[in-house]
Design an enzyme around this catalytic site. Structure first.
Site, PDB file in Angstrom:
ATOM      1  N   LYS A  13       0.174 -13.450   6.751  1.00  0.00           N
ATOM      2  CA  LYS A  13       0.914 -12.954   7.822  1.00  0.00           C
ATOM      3  C   LYS A  13       0.202 -12.823   8.906  1.00  0.00           C
ATOM      4  CE  LYS A  13       0.460  -8.720   7.114  1.00  0.00           C
ATOM      5  NZ  LYS A  13      -0.307  -8.935   5.290  1.00  0.00           N
ATOM      6  N   ARG A  88       5.575  -1.171   8.142  1.00  0.00           N
ATOM      7  CA  ARG A  88       4.697  -0.799   7.267  1.00  0.00           C
ATOM      8  C   ARG A  88       5.101   0.135   6.207  1.00  0.00           C
ATOM      9  NH1 ARG A  88       0.184  -3.494   9.205  1.00  0.00           N
ATOM     10  NH2 ARG A  88      -1.194  -3.930   6.863  1.00  0.00           N
ATOM     11  N   ARG A 127     -12.934 -14.131   5.414  1.00  0.00           N
ATOM     12  CA  ARG A 127     -12.197 -14.252   6.488  1.00  0.00           C
ATOM     13  C   ARG A 127     -13.086 -13.830   8.168  1.00  0.00           C
ATOM     14  NH1 ARG A 127      -6.757 -10.589   8.087  1.00  0.00           N
ATOM     15  NH2 ARG A 127      -7.936  -9.077   6.989  1.00  0.00           N
ATOM     16  N   ARG A 160     -14.454  -8.654   9.820  1.00  0.00           N
ATOM     17  CA  ARG A 160     -13.722  -7.296   9.868  1.00  0.00           C
ATOM     18  C   ARG A 160     -14.463  -6.111   9.627  1.00  0.00           C
ATOM     19  NH1 ARG A 160      -7.019  -8.013  10.060  1.00  0.00           N
ATOM     20  NH2 ARG A 160      -7.021  -6.278   9.045  1.00  0.00           N
ATOM     21  N   ARG A 171      -7.033  -0.543   1.061  1.00  0.00           N
ATOM     22  CA  ARG A 171      -5.059  -1.628   1.146  1.00  0.00           C
ATOM     23  C   ARG A 171      -4.494  -1.901   0.636  1.00  0.00           C
ATOM     24  NH1 ARG A 171      -8.683  -4.791   5.630  1.00  0.00           N
ATOM     25  NH2 ARG A 171      -7.048  -5.944   6.281  1.00  0.00           N
TER      26      ARG A 171
HETATM   27  P1  AP5 Z   1      -4.191 -13.390   7.161  1.00  0.00           P
HETATM   28  O1  AP5 Z   1      -3.556 -14.103   8.369  1.00  0.00           O
HETATM   29  O2  AP5 Z   1      -6.232 -12.711   7.920  1.00  0.00           O
HETATM   30  O3  AP5 Z   1      -4.476 -12.606   6.360  1.00  0.00           O
HETATM   31  P2  AP5 Z   1      -2.998 -10.815   7.319  1.00  0.00           P
HETATM   32  O4  AP5 Z   1      -1.358 -10.930   5.885  1.00  0.00           O
HETATM   33  O5  AP5 Z   1      -2.461 -11.323   8.511  1.00  0.00           O
HETATM   34  O6  AP5 Z   1      -4.110  -9.973   6.291  1.00  0.00           O
HETATM   35  P3  AP5 Z   1      -4.373  -8.304   7.303  1.00  0.00           P
HETATM   36  O7  AP5 Z   1      -5.296  -7.817   6.569  1.00  0.00           O
HETATM   37  O8  AP5 Z   1      -4.366  -8.767   9.443  1.00  0.00           O
HETATM   38  O9  AP5 Z   1      -3.034  -7.858   7.493  1.00  0.00           O
HETATM   39  P4  AP5 Z   1      -2.561  -6.395   6.787  1.00  0.00           P
HETATM   40  O10 AP5 Z   1      -2.382  -5.823   6.916  1.00  0.00           O
HETATM   41  O11 AP5 Z   1      -3.944  -5.629   6.263  1.00  0.00           O
HETATM   42  O12 AP5 Z   1      -3.848  -6.078   8.820  1.00  0.00           O
HETATM   43  P5  AP5 Z   1      -3.548  -5.761   9.861  1.00  0.00           P
HETATM   44  O13 AP5 Z   1      -4.391  -5.905  10.732  1.00  0.00           O
HETATM   45  O14 AP5 Z   1      -1.796  -5.992  10.135  1.00  0.00           O
HETATM   46  O15 AP5 Z   1      -5.529 -13.916   5.936  1.00  0.00           O
HETATM   47  C1  AP5 Z   1      -5.867 -13.515   5.329  1.00  0.00           C
HETATM   48  C2  AP5 Z   1      -7.512 -14.620   5.011  1.00  0.00           C
HETATM   49  O16 AP5 Z   1      -6.867 -15.805   4.299  1.00  0.00           O
HETATM   50  C3  AP5 Z   1      -7.912 -15.243   6.475  1.00  0.00           C
HETATM   51  O17 AP5 Z   1      -9.150 -15.595   5.577  1.00  0.00           O
HETATM   52  C4  AP5 Z   1      -6.892 -16.282   6.034  1.00  0.00           C
HETATM   53  O18 AP5 Z   1      -7.902 -17.883   6.776  1.00  0.00           O
HETATM   54  C5  AP5 Z   1      -6.840 -16.348   4.907  1.00  0.00           C
HETATM   55  N1  AP5 Z   1      -5.372 -17.411   4.777  1.00  0.00           N
HETATM   56  C6  AP5 Z   1      -4.336 -16.811   5.307  1.00  0.00           C
HETATM   57  N2  AP5 Z   1      -3.637 -18.240   4.326  1.00  0.00           N
HETATM   58  C7  AP5 Z   1      -4.092 -19.050   3.837  1.00  0.00           C
HETATM   59  C8  AP5 Z   1      -3.867 -19.136   2.328  1.00  0.00           C
HETATM   60  N3  AP5 Z   1      -2.107 -19.929   3.056  1.00  0.00           N
HETATM   61  N4  AP5 Z   1      -4.410 -19.987   1.937  1.00  0.00           N
HETATM   62  C9  AP5 Z   1      -6.182 -19.940   1.560  1.00  0.00           C
HETATM   63  N5  AP5 Z   1      -6.509 -18.594   2.475  1.00  0.00           N
HETATM   64  C10 AP5 Z   1      -6.053 -17.922   3.397  1.00  0.00           C
HETATM   65  O19 AP5 Z   1      -3.952  -3.377   9.899  1.00  0.00           O
HETATM   66  C11 AP5 Z   1      -4.654  -3.397   9.925  1.00  0.00           C
HETATM   67  C12 AP5 Z   1      -4.968  -1.468   9.552  1.00  0.00           C
HETATM   68  O20 AP5 Z   1      -4.484  -1.215  10.397  1.00  0.00           O
HETATM   69  C13 AP5 Z   1      -3.766  -0.976   8.859  1.00  0.00           C
HETATM   70  O21 AP5 Z   1      -4.928  -1.556   7.047  1.00  0.00           O
HETATM   71  C14 AP5 Z   1      -3.692   0.190   9.185  1.00  0.00           C
HETATM   72  O22 AP5 Z   1      -4.582   1.027   9.214  1.00  0.00           O
HETATM   73  C15 AP5 Z   1      -3.598   0.121  10.330  1.00  0.00           C
HETATM   74  N6  AP5 Z   1      -2.175  -0.575   9.919  1.00  0.00           N
HETATM   75  C16 AP5 Z   1      -1.193  -1.712  11.300  1.00  0.00           C
HETATM   76  N7  AP5 Z   1      -0.513  -1.454  11.158  1.00  0.00           N
HETATM   77  C17 AP5 Z   1       0.038  -0.500  11.093  1.00  0.00           C
HETATM   78  C18 AP5 Z   1       1.742   0.135  11.045  1.00  0.00           C
HETATM   79  N8  AP5 Z   1       2.624  -0.921  11.026  1.00  0.00           N
HETATM   80  N9  AP5 Z   1       1.424   1.136  10.663  1.00  0.00           N
HETATM   81  C19 AP5 Z   1       0.652   1.574   9.879  1.00  0.00           C
HETATM   82  N10 AP5 Z   1      -0.822   1.246   9.964  1.00  0.00           N
HETATM   83  C20 AP5 Z   1      -0.533   0.841  10.717  1.00  0.00           C
END
Ligand code: AP5
Length: 213
Positions: A13, A88, A127, A160, A171
């Site tokens: 994402k 979410r 990552r 991270r 997660r």
């Molecule tokens: P990446 O693009 O970083 O993936 P992502 O989907 O953004 O993953 P996240 O871990 O950031 O998502 P998340 O939703 O768990 O975390 P967030 O920060 O929102 O890609 C991942 C890896 O794969 C990278 O190394 C990339 O290079 C690689 N990659 C990408 N595309 C690829 C491809 N096509 N092929 C191969 N490799 C690829 O949330 C973190 C925490 O914050 C949550 O757990 C929660 O505690 C809190 N939080 C955030 N938002 C909320 C909310 N709305 N409500 C409640 N809690 C929240």
């Protein structure tokens, strides 16, 4: 253009949201990045969020919804935005909808990046993230031009805290229980577009660009 990114943790994402933001000149609004910036700055919000994030749990809706709705009121969001990591939960989606309806606005697309759980752990373990601009890299699949350094802003990349295998498992569990129902929710709203997230990052972006055209 108002876009929501859906998908499991690690589905890509953030990677795609950065590309969309650049292509369409709209801000990339990531709730995860906002929480991480607050943790880095030692704010009360950051302390509260960290206690949930470290366990792989969601930060409570009452904290997250208010924070996000305030963020999208800012001037740079006037021409649209790409939301990464919000909503979410169904409660978050309903609050967003209500708030936009009050301004006679709506979300245009919910883009669901589909990746099986089996691919997620490998993605998370490799990552590397930029703590300054939020860009996301992978040591093998999407390496930065200079090892350990962000291509966009030159900051040193970090791993991270919540990318440890046991936290990733939690997660994923939370994703299936609380976030995946949003796929059906936005399908019934008629704005869901699913793309195959197992392709290369450029191929995934091409598929998204087709949808947004
Ligand atoms: P990446 O693009 O970083 O993936 P992502 O989907 O953004 O993953 P996240 O871990 O950031 O998502 P998340 O939703 O768990 O975390 P967030 O920060 O929102 O890609 C991942 C890896 O794969 C990278 O190394 C990339 O290079 C690689 N990659 C990408 N595309 C690829 C491809 N096509 N092929 C191969 N490799 C690829 O949330 C973190 C925490 O914050 C949550 O757990 C929660 O505690 C809190 N939080 C955030 N938002 C909320 C909310 N709305 N409500 C409640 N809690 C929240």
């Amino acid at each position: 253009m108002k876009i929501i990114m859906l998908g499991a943790p690690g589905a890509g994402k953030g990677t795609q949201a950065v590309k969309i933001a650049k292509e369409y000149s709209i801000p990339h609004v990531s709730t995860g990045d906002i929480f991480r910036a607050n943790i880095k700055n030692g704010t009360e919000l950051g302390k509260k969020a960290k206690s949930y994030m470290d366990k792989g749990q969601l930060v409570p809706d009452e904290v997250t919804i208010e924070m996000l709705l305030k963020r999208i009121e800012e001037d740079d969001c006037g021409g649209g935005y790409v939301l990464d990591g919000f909503p979410r939960t169904i409660a978050q989606a309903e609050s967003l909808k209500k708030s936009l309806e009050a301004k006679k606005q709506k979300i245009d697309y919910a883009i669901n990046i589909d990746v099986p759980d089996s691919a997620i752990v490998e993605r998370m373990s490799g990552r590397r993230s930029c703590p300054k601009c939020g860009a996301s890299y992978h040591v093998s699949f999407n390496p930065p031009k200079k090892e350990g350094t962000c291509d966009n802003c030159g900051e040193s990349l970090i791993q991270r805290d919540d990318d440890k295998p046991e936290t990733v498992e939690k997660r994923l569990e939370v994703y299936h229980e609380q976030t995946k129902p949003l796929v059906d929710y936005y399908d019934s709203e008629g704005i869901l577009k699913t793309v195959d997230g197992t392709k290369t990052t450029d191929e995934v972006f091409k598929a998204i660009a087709e949808v947004l055209k």
